[in-house]
Design a protein around this motif. Structure first.
Motif, mmCIF file in Angstrom:
data_model
loop_
_atom_site.group_PDB
_atom_site.id
_atom_site.type_symbol
_atom_site.label_atom_id
_atom_site.label_comp_id
_atom_site.label_asym_id
_atom_site.label_seq_id
_atom_site.Cartn_x
_atom_site.Cartn_y
_atom_site.Cartn_z
ATOM 1 N N VAL A 175 0.821 -1.163 0.205
ATOM 2 C CA VAL A 175 0.028 -0.058 -0.018
ATOM 3 C C VAL A 175 0.993 1.055 -0.005
ATOM 4 N N ASP A 176 2.013 1.207 0.779
ATOM 5 C CA ASP A 176 2.883 2.427 0.839
ATOM 6 C C ASP A 176 3.452 2.665 -0.527
ATOM 7 N N GLU A 177 3.942 1.605 -1.175
ATOM 8 C CA GLU A 177 4.418 1.574 -2.579
ATOM 9 C C GLU A 177 3.265 2.152 -3.663
ATOM 10 N N VAL A 178 2.259 1.863 -3.377
ATOM 11 C CA VAL A 178 1.134 2.131 -4.353
ATOM 12 C C VAL A 178 0.871 3.615 -4.376
ATOM 13 N N TYR A 179 0.768 3.937 -3.130
ATOM 14 C CA TYR A 179 0.499 5.494 -2.744
ATOM 15 C C TYR A 179 1.635 6.241 -2.999
ATOM 16 N N ALA A 180 2.843 5.884 -3.016
ATOM 17 C CA ALA A 180 3.788 6.806 -3.323
ATOM 18 C C ALA A 180 3.871 6.917 -4.699
ATOM 19 N N GLN A 181 3.421 5.928 -5.688
ATOM 20 C CA GLN A 181 3.293 6.201 -7.121
ATOM 21 C C GLN A 181 2.176 7.012 -7.445
ATOM 22 N N ILE A 182 1.131 6.722 -6.744
ATOM 23 C CA ILE A 182 -0.015 7.728 -7.118
ATOM 24 C C ILE A 182 0.366 9.341 -6.681
ATOM 25 N N SER A 183 1.211 9.351 -5.785
ATOM 26 C CA SER A 183 1.561 10.750 -5.384
ATOM 27 C C SER A 183 2.705 11.232 -6.547
ATOM 28 N N ARG A 184 3.463 10.336 -7.111
ATOM 29 C CA ARG A 184 4.158 10.836 -8.080
ATOM 30 C C ARG A 184 3.388 11.047 -9.524
ATOM 31 N N ILE A 185 2.317 10.409 -9.757
ATOM 32 C CA ILE A 185 1.381 10.810 -10.765
ATOM 33 C C ILE A 185 0.599 12.316 -10.433
ATOM 34 N N HIS A 186 0.316 12.313 -9.500
ATOM 35 C CA HIS A 186 -0.172 13.823 -8.954
ATOM 36 C C HIS A 186 0.742 14.503 -9.238
ATOM 37 N N ALA A 187 1.947 14.516 -8.687
ATOM 38 C CA ALA A 187 2.983 15.597 -9.090
ATOM 39 C C ALA A 187 3.370 15.820 -10.337
ATOM 40 N N THR A 188 2.795 15.018 -11.386
ATOM 41 C CA THR A 188 3.019 15.437 -12.940
ATOM 42 C C THR A 188 2.097 16.409 -13.203
ATOM 43 N N PHE A 199 -8.439 6.846 6.445
ATOM 44 C CA PHE A 199 -8.256 8.170 6.272
ATOM 45 C C PHE A 199 -6.808 8.441 6.682
ATOM 46 N N SER A 200 -6.102 7.797 7.523
ATOM 47 C CA SER A 200 -4.817 7.877 7.738
ATOM 48 C C SER A 200 -3.888 7.940 6.511
ATOM 49 N N ARG A 201 -4.288 7.140 5.377
ATOM 50 C CA ARG A 201 -3.488 7.083 4.049
ATOM 51 C C ARG A 201 -3.594 8.199 3.278
ATOM 52 N N VAL A 202 -4.654 9.098 3.424
ATOM 53 C CA VAL A 202 -4.812 10.359 2.372
ATOM 54 C C VAL A 202 -4.649 11.595 3.139
ATOM 55 N N ARG A 203 -4.432 11.560 4.447
ATOM 56 C CA ARG A 203 -4.499 12.726 5.356
ATOM 57 C C ARG A 203 -3.413 13.741 4.940
ATOM 58 N N ASP A 204 -2.425 13.339 4.726
ATOM 59 C CA ASP A 204 -1.081 14.201 4.091
ATOM 60 C C ASP A 204 -1.244 14.560 2.723
ATOM 61 N N ILE A 205 -1.918 13.952 1.982
ATOM 62 C CA ILE A 205 -1.657 14.322 0.305
ATOM 63 C C ILE A 205 -3.165 14.661 -0.018
ATOM 64 N N ALA A 206 -4.050 14.678 0.422
ATOM 65 C CA ALA A 206 -5.421 15.165 -0.008
ATOM 66 C C ALA A 206 -5.334 16.715 0.117
ATOM 67 N N ASP A 207 -5.913 17.193 -1.056
ATOM 68 C CA ASP A 207 -5.891 18.811 -1.080
ATOM 69 C C ASP A 207 -7.516 18.981 -0.636
ATOM 70 N N ARG A 208 -8.371 17.973 -0.921
ATOM 71 C CA ARG A 208 -9.905 18.352 -0.471
ATOM 72 C C ARG A 208 -10.393 16.992 -0.091
ATOM 73 N N LEU A 209 -11.370 16.786 0.734
ATOM 74 C CA LEU A 209 -12.054 15.581 1.348
ATOM 75 C C LEU A 209 -13.390 15.791 1.068
ATOM 76 N N THR A 210 -14.269 14.807 0.619
ATOM 77 C CA THR A 210 -15.704 14.736 0.799
ATOM 78 C C THR A 210 -16.033 13.448 1.726
ATOM 79 N N LEU A 211 -16.808 13.704 2.525
ATOM 80 C CA LEU A 211 -17.090 12.597 3.539
ATOM 81 C C LEU A 211 -18.375 11.942 3.063
ATOM 82 N N ILE A 212 -18.654 10.762 2.606
ATOM 83 C CA ILE A 212 -20.160 10.187 2.267
ATOM 84 C C ILE A 212 -20.728 9.310 3.464
ATOM 85 N N GLU A 213 -21.898 9.728 3.938
ATOM 86 C CA GLU A 213 -22.542 8.999 5.001
ATOM 87 C C GLU A 213 -23.817 8.562 4.288
#
Length: 241
Positions: A175-188, A199-213
Protein backbone atom coordinates in the motif's frame (compact mmCIF):
# COMPACT_ATOMS: atom_id res chain seq x y z
CA UNK A 1 -18.94 30.40 -13.44
CA UNK A 2 -17.17 27.51 -11.72
CA UNK A 3 -13.44 26.88 -11.99
CA UNK A 4 -13.93 23.14 -11.38
CA UNK A 5 -12.64 20.59 -13.86
CA UNK A 6 -15.12 17.99 -12.58
CA UNK A 7 -18.45 19.15 -11.18
CA UNK A 8 -21.11 16.89 -9.64
CA UNK A 9 -24.38 18.59 -8.66
CA UNK A 10 -27.43 17.04 -6.97
CA UNK A 11 -26.46 13.53 -8.07
CA UNK A 12 -28.87 10.70 -7.23
CA UNK A 13 -28.15 7.13 -8.35
CA UNK A 14 -28.65 3.51 -7.39
CA UNK A 15 -29.44 -0.02 -8.49
CA UNK A 16 -32.88 -1.31 -9.50
CA UNK A 17 -35.34 -0.17 -6.81
CA UNK A 18 -32.60 0.90 -4.39
CA UNK A 19 -31.35 4.49 -4.29
CA UNK A 20 -27.76 4.71 -3.00
CA UNK A 21 -26.78 8.34 -3.60
CA UNK A 22 -28.92 11.28 -2.52
CA UNK A 23 -28.30 14.81 -3.82
CA UNK A 24 -24.48 14.53 -3.86
CA UNK A 25 -22.42 17.63 -4.71
CA UNK A 26 -18.71 17.37 -5.43
CA UNK A 27 -16.24 19.72 -7.09
CA UNK A 28 -12.68 18.93 -8.21
CA UNK A 29 -10.41 21.71 -9.46
CA UNK A 30 -7.63 21.26 -12.04
CA UNK A 31 -4.53 19.65 -10.53
CA UNK A 32 -6.31 18.84 -7.27
CA UNK A 33 -5.98 15.64 -5.25
CA UNK A 34 -9.54 15.13 -4.05
CA UNK A 35 -10.47 12.21 -1.79
CA UNK A 36 -13.87 10.68 -1.02
CA UNK A 37 -13.91 8.95 2.35
CA UNK A 38 -16.59 7.29 4.46
CA UNK A 39 -17.73 3.98 5.93
CA UNK A 40 -17.97 0.82 3.84
CA UNK A 41 -21.20 0.43 1.92
CA UNK A 42 -22.25 4.08 2.06
CA UNK A 43 -21.99 4.93 -1.63
CA UNK A 44 -18.38 5.85 -2.39
CA UNK A 45 -17.94 3.28 -5.16
CA UNK A 46 -21.40 4.02 -6.55
CA UNK A 47 -20.40 7.68 -6.78
CA UNK A 48 -17.42 6.90 -9.02
CA UNK A 49 -19.46 4.44 -11.07
CA UNK A 50 -22.18 7.01 -11.64
CA UNK A 51 -19.71 9.76 -12.55
CA UNK A 52 -18.09 7.45 -15.12
CA UNK A 53 -21.45 6.43 -16.61
CA UNK A 54 -21.52 2.83 -15.38
CA UNK A 55 -24.50 3.58 -13.15
CA UNK A 56 -27.01 6.00 -14.72
CA UNK A 57 -27.85 9.15 -12.80
CA UNK A 58 -31.46 9.31 -11.61
CA UNK A 59 -31.19 13.04 -10.98
CA UNK A 60 -28.51 15.70 -11.01
CA UNK A 61 -25.66 16.48 -13.38
CA UNK A 62 -22.00 15.63 -13.98
CA UNK A 63 -19.81 18.04 -15.95
CA UNK A 64 -16.22 17.73 -17.17
CA UNK A 65 -14.37 20.88 -18.24
CA UNK A 66 -17.71 22.68 -18.48
CA UNK A 67 -19.36 20.03 -20.68
CA UNK A 68 -22.23 17.89 -19.40
CA UNK A 69 -21.37 14.18 -19.48
CA UNK A 70 -24.41 13.11 -17.43
CA UNK A 71 -26.05 11.01 -20.16
CA UNK A 72 -22.94 9.94 -22.05
CA UNK A 73 -21.89 6.30 -22.37
CA UNK A 74 -18.83 5.15 -20.38
CA UNK A 75 -16.84 4.95 -23.64
CA UNK A 76 -17.57 8.57 -24.55
CA UNK A 77 -16.81 9.73 -21.02
CA UNK A 78 -13.45 7.95 -21.09
CA UNK A 79 -12.77 9.48 -24.48
CA UNK A 80 -13.36 12.92 -22.95
CA UNK A 81 -10.56 12.23 -20.44
CA UNK A 82 -12.37 11.00 -17.32
CA UNK A 83 -10.71 7.66 -16.55
CA UNK A 84 -12.03 5.29 -13.88
CA UNK A 85 -9.80 2.68 -12.23
CA UNK A 86 -12.23 0.39 -10.38
CA UNK A 87 -11.84 -1.84 -7.36
CA UNK A 88 -10.22 -5.15 -8.19
CA UNK A 89 -8.28 -3.74 -11.17
CA UNK A 90 -10.28 -5.69 -13.83
CA UNK A 91 -7.30 -6.53 -16.00
CA UNK A 92 -7.27 -8.92 -18.95
CA UNK A 93 -5.49 -11.82 -17.21
CA UNK A 94 -4.31 -13.73 -20.30
CA UNK A 95 -2.97 -10.64 -22.06
CA UNK A 96 0.51 -9.34 -21.43
CA UNK A 97 1.37 -6.27 -19.41
CA UNK A 98 2.12 -4.38 -22.62
CA UNK A 99 -1.14 -5.47 -24.25
CA UNK A 100 -3.13 -4.36 -21.20
CA UNK A 101 -1.38 -1.00 -21.24
CA UNK A 102 -1.96 -0.44 -24.95
CA UNK A 103 -5.67 -1.18 -24.51
CA UNK A 104 -5.76 1.83 -22.20
CA UNK A 105 -5.00 4.01 -25.23
CA UNK A 106 -7.66 2.36 -27.41
CA UNK A 107 -9.96 5.41 -27.43
CA UNK A 108 -7.18 7.94 -27.98
CA UNK A 109 -7.07 9.49 -31.45
CA UNK A 110 -3.36 9.87 -31.89
CA UNK A 111 -0.43 8.32 -33.68
CA UNK A 112 1.91 5.59 -32.58
CA UNK A 113 4.62 8.05 -31.58
CA UNK A 114 2.34 9.78 -29.07
CA UNK A 115 1.23 6.44 -27.61
CA UNK A 116 4.83 5.33 -27.28
CA UNK A 117 5.72 8.56 -25.46
CA UNK A 118 2.91 7.94 -23.02
CA UNK A 119 4.05 4.34 -22.58
CA UNK A 120 7.55 5.61 -21.75
CA UNK A 121 5.97 7.89 -19.16
CA UNK A 122 4.11 4.95 -17.59
CA UNK A 123 7.31 2.91 -17.46
CA UNK A 124 9.05 5.87 -15.82
CA UNK A 125 6.47 5.86 -13.00
CA UNK A 126 6.27 2.05 -12.84
CA UNK A 127 9.67 0.58 -13.83
CA UNK A 128 8.52 -2.87 -12.75
CA UNK A 129 5.93 -2.88 -15.53
CA UNK A 130 8.70 -2.35 -18.07
CA UNK A 131 10.55 -5.33 -16.62
CA UNK A 132 7.42 -7.45 -16.92
CA UNK A 133 6.03 -6.11 -20.18
CA UNK A 134 5.93 -9.57 -21.81
CA UNK A 135 4.40 -11.33 -18.79
CA UNK A 136 0.72 -12.22 -18.68
CA UNK A 137 -1.25 -10.13 -16.22
CA UNK A 138 -2.41 -13.19 -14.26
CA UNK A 139 1.20 -13.98 -13.29
CA UNK A 140 1.72 -10.64 -11.53
CA UNK A 141 1.65 -10.06 -7.79
CA UNK A 142 -1.19 -8.09 -6.21
CA UNK A 143 0.90 -4.93 -6.04
CA UNK A 144 2.03 -5.31 -9.64
CA UNK A 145 -1.57 -5.77 -10.81
CA UNK A 146 -2.51 -2.55 -9.04
CA UNK A 147 0.37 -0.79 -10.79
CA UNK A 148 -0.80 -2.17 -14.13
CA UNK A 149 -4.33 -0.90 -13.54
CA UNK A 150 -2.96 2.56 -12.74
CA UNK A 151 -0.64 2.46 -15.74
CA UNK A 152 -3.48 1.48 -18.06
CA UNK A 153 -5.43 4.47 -16.79
CA UNK A 154 -2.51 6.77 -17.57
CA UNK A 155 -2.39 5.42 -21.12
CA UNK A 156 -5.87 6.85 -21.70
CA UNK A 157 -4.56 10.44 -21.64
CA UNK A 158 -6.69 11.31 -18.62
CA UNK A 159 -7.76 14.78 -17.57
CA UNK A 160 -9.13 13.30 -14.33
CA UNK A 161 -8.03 9.94 -12.94
CA UNK A 162 -10.62 8.36 -10.61
CA UNK A 163 -9.16 5.60 -8.41
CA UNK A 164 -11.34 3.35 -6.26
CA UNK A 165 -9.66 2.09 -3.04
CA UNK A 166 -6.12 1.42 -4.28
CA UNK A 167 -5.19 -0.09 -0.90
CA UNK A 168 -7.88 -2.78 -1.05
CA UNK A 169 -6.47 -6.26 -0.49
CA UNK A 170 -2.81 -5.22 -0.39
CA UNK A 171 -0.26 -5.79 2.36
CA UNK A 172 0.73 -2.55 4.17
CA UNK A 173 4.17 -2.40 2.56
CA UNK A 174 2.58 -2.64 -0.90
CA UNK A 175 0.00 0.00 0.00
CA UNK A 176 2.84 2.39 0.86
CA UNK A 177 4.45 1.69 -2.51
CA UNK A 178 1.22 2.17 -4.47
CA UNK A 179 0.45 5.44 -2.71
CA UNK A 180 3.97 6.69 -3.36
CA UNK A 181 3.39 6.04 -7.06
CA UNK A 182 0.00 7.75 -6.99
CA UNK A 183 1.70 10.77 -5.43
CA UNK A 184 4.23 10.72 -8.28
CA UNK A 185 1.38 10.66 -10.79
CA UNK A 186 -0.26 13.63 -9.07
CA UNK A 187 3.05 15.50 -9.03
CA UNK A 188 2.97 15.51 -12.85
CA UNK A 189 -0.09 17.79 -12.63
CA UNK A 190 -2.80 15.19 -13.19
CA UNK A 191 -6.10 15.76 -11.38
CA UNK A 192 -7.05 12.84 -9.12
CA UNK A 193 -10.33 11.83 -7.49
CA UNK A 194 -9.69 8.92 -5.15
CA UNK A 195 -11.92 6.80 -2.91
CA UNK A 196 -10.37 5.50 0.29
CA UNK A 197 -11.80 4.14 3.53
CA UNK A 198 -8.61 4.57 5.58
CA UNK A 199 -8.24 8.28 6.38
CA UNK A 200 -4.66 7.89 7.63
CA UNK A 201 -3.57 6.95 4.10
CA UNK A 202 -4.74 10.22 2.60
CA UNK A 203 -4.51 12.77 5.40
CA UNK A 204 -1.18 14.21 4.25
CA UNK A 205 -1.80 14.13 0.49
CA UNK A 206 -5.43 15.20 0.04
CA UNK A 207 -6.15 18.75 -1.08
CA UNK A 208 -9.84 18.25 -0.41
CA UNK A 209 -12.02 15.68 1.40
CA UNK A 210 -15.63 14.70 0.80
CA UNK A 211 -17.17 12.49 3.50
CA UNK A 212 -20.05 10.31 2.31
CA UNK A 213 -22.49 8.93 4.90
CA UNK A 214 -25.59 6.95 3.92
CA UNK A 215 -25.28 8.15 0.35
CA UNK A 216 -25.13 11.86 1.19
CA UNK A 217 -22.33 14.36 1.76
CA UNK A 218 -21.73 14.59 5.53
CA UNK A 219 -18.78 17.01 5.28
CA UNK A 220 -16.59 18.56 2.59
CA UNK A 221 -13.62 20.90 2.45
CA UNK A 222 -9.91 20.90 3.02
CA UNK A 223 -8.54 18.39 5.54
CA UNK A 224 -8.29 21.12 8.19
CA UNK A 225 -11.86 22.28 7.52
CA UNK A 226 -13.28 18.78 7.84
CA UNK A 227 -11.31 18.12 11.03
CA UNK A 228 -12.80 21.21 12.70
CA UNK A 229 -15.94 19.18 13.35
CA UNK A 230 -15.01 17.00 16.36
CA UNK A 231 -17.91 14.61 15.72
CA UNK A 232 -16.68 13.95 12.19
CA UNK A 233 -13.09 13.58 13.33
CA UNK A 234 -13.97 11.10 16.08
CA UNK A 235 -16.78 9.12 14.44
CA UNK A 236 -15.58 8.81 10.86
CA UNK A 237 -11.87 9.50 10.89
CA UNK A 238 -10.91 7.74 14.11
CA UNK A 239 -9.34 10.83 15.67
CA UNK A 240 -9.78 12.00 19.25
CA UNK A 241 -10.12 15.68 20.08
Amino acid sequence: MTDALLEVAGLCAGYDATTVLYDVDLSVRPGEFSVVIGPNGHGKTTLLRSVSGLVPARAGTVSLAGESITRMTPERITGRGLVHIPQGDLLFPDMTVLENLMLGAFLCREGRAARNRRLDGVYDVFPRLAERSAQRARTLSGGERRMLALGRGLMADAKVLMIDEPSLGLAPVLVDEVYAQISRIHATGLTILLVEENFSRVRDIADRLTLIENGSVRAAGTVDEVLRDPAVAATYLGLES
